[in-house]
Scaffold this motif. Structure first.
Motif, PDB file in Angstrom:
ATOM      1  N   ALA A 135      -3.396   6.618   2.854  1.00  0.00           N
ATOM      2  CA  ALA A 135      -2.551   6.102   2.157  1.00  0.00           C
ATOM      3  C   ALA A 135      -2.880   4.743   1.971  1.00  0.00           C
ATOM      4  CB  ALA A 135      -0.972   6.096   2.448  1.00  0.00           C
ATOM      5  N   ASP A 136      -3.715   4.335   2.723  1.00  0.00           N
ATOM      6  CA  ASP A 136      -3.803   2.914   2.586  1.00  0.00           C
ATOM      7  C   ASP A 136      -4.880   2.803   1.873  1.00  0.00           C
ATOM      8  OD1 ASP A 136      -4.273  -0.218   2.754  1.00  0.00           O
ATOM      9  OD2 ASP A 136      -4.400   0.045   4.960  1.00  0.00           O
ATOM     10  N   THR A 137      -6.171   3.961   2.678  1.00  0.00           N
ATOM     11  CA  THR A 137      -6.831   3.948   2.092  1.00  0.00           C
ATOM     12  C   THR A 137      -7.382   4.430   1.016  1.00  0.00           C
ATOM     13  OG1 THR A 137      -8.373   4.729   4.702  1.00  0.00           O
ATOM     14  CG2 THR A 137      -9.345   5.155   2.374  1.00  0.00           C
ATOM     15  N   ALA A 138      -6.431   5.195   0.351  1.00  0.00           N
ATOM     16  CA  ALA A 138      -5.865   5.821  -0.945  1.00  0.00           C
ATOM     17  C   ALA A 138      -5.624   4.591  -1.961  1.00  0.00           C
ATOM     18  CB  ALA A 138      -5.329   7.045  -1.128  1.00  0.00           C
ATOM     19  N   GLY A 139      -4.866   3.460  -1.636  1.00  0.00           N
ATOM     20  CA  GLY A 139      -4.864   2.220  -1.962  1.00  0.00           C
ATOM     21  C   GLY A 139      -3.460   1.855  -2.487  1.00  0.00           C
ATOM     22  N   ILE A 140      -2.425   2.708  -1.599  1.00  0.00           N
ATOM     23  CA  ILE A 140      -1.094   2.846  -1.497  1.00  0.00           C
ATOM     24  C   ILE A 140      -0.617   1.880  -0.338  1.00  0.00           C
ATOM     25  CG2 ILE A 140       0.923   3.741  -0.722  1.00  0.00           C
ATOM     26  CD1 ILE A 140      -0.888   6.576  -1.509  1.00  0.00           C
ATOM     27  N   SER A 141      -0.044   0.625  -0.511  1.00  0.00           N
ATOM     28  CA  SER A 141       0.622   0.076   0.421  1.00  0.00           C
ATOM     29  C   SER A 141       1.871   0.100   1.169  1.00  0.00           C
ATOM     30  CB  SER A 141       1.363  -1.550  -0.402  1.00  0.00           C
ATOM     31  OG  SER A 141       1.118  -2.218   0.286  1.00  0.00           O
ATOM     32  N   VAL A 142       1.401   0.093   2.490  1.00  0.00           N
ATOM     33  CA  VAL A 142       2.107   0.917   3.179  1.00  0.00           C
ATOM     34  C   VAL A 142       3.142   0.323   3.947  1.00  0.00           C
ATOM     35  CG1 VAL A 142       2.258   1.490   6.434  1.00  0.00           C
ATOM     36  CG2 VAL A 142       0.131   1.682   4.930  1.00  0.00           C
ATOM     37  N   VAL A 143       2.722  -1.388   3.774  1.00  0.00           N
ATOM     38  CA  VAL A 143       3.891  -2.496   3.825  1.00  0.00           C
ATOM     39  C   VAL A 143       5.057  -2.143   2.586  1.00  0.00           C
ATOM     40  CG1 VAL A 143       4.435  -4.591   4.040  1.00  0.00           C
ATOM     41  CG2 VAL A 143       2.359  -4.084   4.797  1.00  0.00           C
ATOM     42  N   LEU A 144       4.710  -2.741   1.165  1.00  0.00           N
ATOM     43  CA  LEU A 144       6.068  -2.162  -0.193  1.00  0.00           C
ATOM     44  C   LEU A 144       6.087  -1.214   0.150  1.00  0.00           C
ATOM     45  CD1 LEU A 144       6.734  -3.625  -1.819  1.00  0.00           C
ATOM     46  CD2 LEU A 144       4.452  -2.263  -3.433  1.00  0.00           C
ATOM     47  N   VAL A 145       6.057   0.353   0.788  1.00  0.00           N
ATOM     48  CA  VAL A 145       6.543   1.378   0.706  1.00  0.00           C
ATOM     49  C   VAL A 145       7.616   1.589   1.365  1.00  0.00           C
ATOM     50  CG1 VAL A 145       6.277   3.871   1.207  1.00  0.00           C
ATOM     51  CG2 VAL A 145       3.981   2.989  -0.846  1.00  0.00           C
ATOM     52  N   ARG A 146       7.524   0.879   3.084  1.00  0.00           N
ATOM     53  CA  ARG A 146       8.158   1.019   3.710  1.00  0.00           C
ATOM     54  C   ARG A 146       9.371  -0.005   3.324  1.00  0.00           C
ATOM     55  NH1 ARG A 146       4.555   2.246  10.061  1.00  0.00           N
ATOM     56  NH2 ARG A 146       4.233   4.188   9.346  1.00  0.00           N
ATOM     57  N   TYR A 147       8.460  -1.025   3.171  1.00  0.00           N
ATOM     58  CA  TYR A 147      10.010  -1.765   2.337  1.00  0.00           C
ATOM     59  C   TYR A 147      10.714  -1.688   1.738  1.00  0.00           C
ATOM     60  CZ  TYR A 147       9.446  -6.489   5.561  1.00  0.00           C
ATOM     61  OH  TYR A 147       9.102  -7.493   5.905  1.00  0.00           O
ATOM     62  N   ILE A 148      10.484  -1.142   0.857  1.00  0.00           N
ATOM     63  CA  ILE A 148      11.579  -0.587  -0.494  1.00  0.00           C
ATOM     64  C   ILE A 148      12.155   0.919   0.739  1.00  0.00           C
ATOM     65  CG2 ILE A 148      12.270   1.101  -2.492  1.00  0.00           C
ATOM     66  CD1 ILE A 148       9.159  -0.563  -3.352  1.00  0.00           C
ATOM     67  N   SER A 149      11.244   1.701   1.172  1.00  0.00           N
ATOM     68  CA  SER A 149      12.036   2.869   1.784  1.00  0.00           C
ATOM     69  C   SER A 149      13.499   2.457   3.141  1.00  0.00           C
ATOM     70  CB  SER A 149      11.352   3.947   2.418  1.00  0.00           C
ATOM     71  OG  SER A 149      10.227   4.030   1.703  1.00  0.00           O
ATOM     72  N   VAL A 150      12.622   1.291   3.721  1.00  0.00           N
ATOM     73  CA  VAL A 150      14.387   0.480   4.634  1.00  0.00           C
ATOM     74  C   VAL A 150      15.155   0.419   3.985  1.00  0.00           C
ATOM     75  CG1 VAL A 150      14.414  -0.426   6.962  1.00  0.00           C
ATOM     76  CG2 VAL A 150      12.503   0.999   6.068  1.00  0.00           C
ATOM     77  N   ILE A 151      15.039  -0.255   2.970  1.00  0.00           N
ATOM     78  CA  ILE A 151      15.767  -1.435   2.767  1.00  0.00           C
ATOM     79  C   ILE A 151      16.946  -0.276   1.632  1.00  0.00           C
ATOM     80  CG2 ILE A 151      16.263  -2.994   0.031  1.00  0.00           C
ATOM     81  CD1 ILE A 151      14.179  -4.432   0.621  1.00  0.00           C
ATOM     82  N   LEU A 152      16.384   0.305   0.534  1.00  0.00           N
ATOM     83  CA  LEU A 152      17.092   1.792   0.290  1.00  0.00           C
ATOM     84  C   LEU A 152      18.444   2.622   0.858  1.00  0.00           C
ATOM     85  CD1 LEU A 152      17.644   3.725  -2.046  1.00  0.00           C
ATOM     86  CD2 LEU A 152      15.220   4.896  -1.893  1.00  0.00           C
ATOM     87  N   SER A 153      17.219   2.601   2.524  1.00  0.00           N
ATOM     88  CA  SER A 153      18.595   3.269   3.059  1.00  0.00           C
ATOM     89  C   SER A 153      19.224   2.599   3.739  1.00  0.00           C
ATOM     90  CB  SER A 153      17.120   3.393   4.547  1.00  0.00           C
ATOM     91  OG  SER A 153      18.348   3.834   5.469  1.00  0.00           O
ATOM     92  N   GLY A 154      19.278   0.740   3.803  1.00  0.00           N
ATOM     93  CA  GLY A 154      20.929   0.107   3.589  1.00  0.00           C
ATOM     94  C   GLY A 154      21.137   0.377   3.006  1.00  0.00           C
ATOM     95  N   CYS A 155      21.014   0.567   1.838  1.00  0.00           N
ATOM     96  CA  CYS A 155      22.048   0.159   0.240  1.00  0.00           C
ATOM     97  C   CYS A 155      22.894   1.780   0.109  1.00  0.00           C
ATOM     98  CB  CYS A 155      20.927   0.788  -1.213  1.00  0.00           C
ATOM     99  SG  CYS A 155      20.449  -1.194  -0.850  1.00  0.00           S
ATOM    100  N   LEU A 156      22.551   2.773   0.613  1.00  0.00           N
ATOM    101  CA  LEU A 156      22.366   4.161   0.871  1.00  0.00           C
ATOM    102  C   LEU A 156      23.613   4.788   1.901  1.00  0.00           C
ATOM    103  CD1 LEU A 156      20.157   6.378  -0.378  1.00  0.00           C
ATOM    104  CD2 LEU A 156      21.859   5.635  -1.482  1.00  0.00           C
ATOM    105  N   SER A 157      23.000   3.765   2.916  1.00  0.00           N
ATOM    106  CA  SER A 157      24.751   3.686   4.137  1.00  0.00           C
ATOM    107  C   SER A 157      25.424   2.211   3.805  1.00  0.00           C
ATOM    108  CB  SER A 157      23.756   3.188   5.751  1.00  0.00           C
ATOM    109  OG  SER A 157      22.706   4.190   6.001  1.00  0.00           O
TER     110      SER A 157
END
Length: 309
Positions: free
Chosen positions: A181-203
């Motif tokens: 994913a990183d090689t394809a230009g996807i920011s692994v850090v950004l995606v994980r941050y957004i996902s975990v924050i969204l996880s907290g919001c839903l919880s």
């Protein structure tokens, strides 16, 4: 009989809702590769903050928003520890759960004092004309509060976003093959941050449901292991939104059943009945041993270049 069945199904759904919000939150986090056993702490924090804000403002919408934001902030802390500092994800989750339990217990005693069982303002049911009069299904699906309607919308929306959009593909790629994913230009850090924050919001929304719909007051430790059951439901549902919510419904139905068995006074020790949901969760996980495959990079920190561990 119809009345009993209708009441039982409604109770099962209500007991399922906080589990479902937490499970869907855990789904977004773990699909991105971040293990999230902090769901328990996020639920409890959302419940406390929602209760405290409603206690002072008498506004359930502000309380719900506050619970969502509080859960998101806990998610941000978890993301910072796991993604940026690369702390062991299991240790981070345990630390958050312990901190949430202690801090909410302390501040609950400070804020609520002798009013800990005071009834809070809560969401009222919104019946859909005509549909709410359908036998059994009417009260179950068409006479609910706004958070339940939002959950009904959230399940198909999560399924669509995860499996039918480029955003979902990027998130799943980060959870399965972060280097690719990183090689394809996807920011692994950004995606994980957004996902975990969204996880907290839903919880956090799950916690808000507990205090603003289910019981309408806050007590210490009121999440009572629901975050861990939600995690079991997530595994049982094979990291799929529909499967996870159906598993939550199974656990909610088990909880509702044990409450009704207690009411019949069958001389069965209540401790045995209280452990039924956890026994079901345990058997569900044992039955899936070797059959349920998590995201390949789940629990693994990612560092650019060749320093991945």
């Amino acid at each position: 009989m119809t009345s009993f069945l209708s009441d039982y199904l409604v109770a099962s759904l209500r007991l399922c809702v906080p589990l479902a919000f937490a499970a869907l939150g855990g789904l977004w986090s773990e699909r991105s590769g971040v293990l999230n056993i902090a769901l328990e702490g996020m639920l409890l924090t959302g419940a406390f903050v929602g209760a405290a804000v409603v206690f002072f403002t008498d506004n359930v919408w502000i309380g719900t928003l506050a619970a969502l934001v509080a859960g998101g902030l806990i998610g941000l802390v978890h993301a910072y520890l796991c993604v940026s500092l690369r702390v062991d994800q299991l240790v981070s989750g345990l630390a958050i759960n312990l901190a949430a339990a202690g801090l909410t217990a302390f501040w609950a005693r400070v804020i609520f004092a002798t009013n800990s069982t005071q009834q809070l303002q809560g969401f009222a049911s919104i019946g859909i004309p005509l549909l709410k009069n359908i036998p059994i299904l009417g009260s179950l699906l068409f006479n609910q509060d706004p958070l339940v309607y939002f959950l009904f919308l959230l399940v198909p929306l999560s399924t669509y976003l995860l499996f039918h959009t480029s955003l979902g593909l990027a998130l799943r790629a980060v959870g399965e093959y972060p280097r690719a994913a990183d090689t394809a230009g996807i920011s692994v850090v950004l995606v994980r941050y957004i996902s975990v924050i969204l996880s907290g919001c839903l919880s956090g929304l799950g916690g808000a449901y507990l205090v603003l719909v289910h019981v309408r007051f806050f007590t210490e430790g009121m999440s009572a292991g629901k975050g861990f059951i939600a995690l079991a439901a997530l595994i049982f549902g094979r990291w799929h939104p529909i499967g996870a919510v159906l598993a939550c419904l199974l656990f909610g139905a088990t909880e509702a059943l044990q409450l009704r068995i207690q009411a019949f006074n069958l001389q069965i020790p209540y401790q045995f009945l209280s452990m039924l949901p956890y026994v079901i969760a345990l058997f569900a996980l044992v039955g899936l041993a070797g059959k349920s495959t998590p995201p390949a990079a789940l629990g693994m920190a990612y560092v650019k270049e060749s320093r991945d561990r």
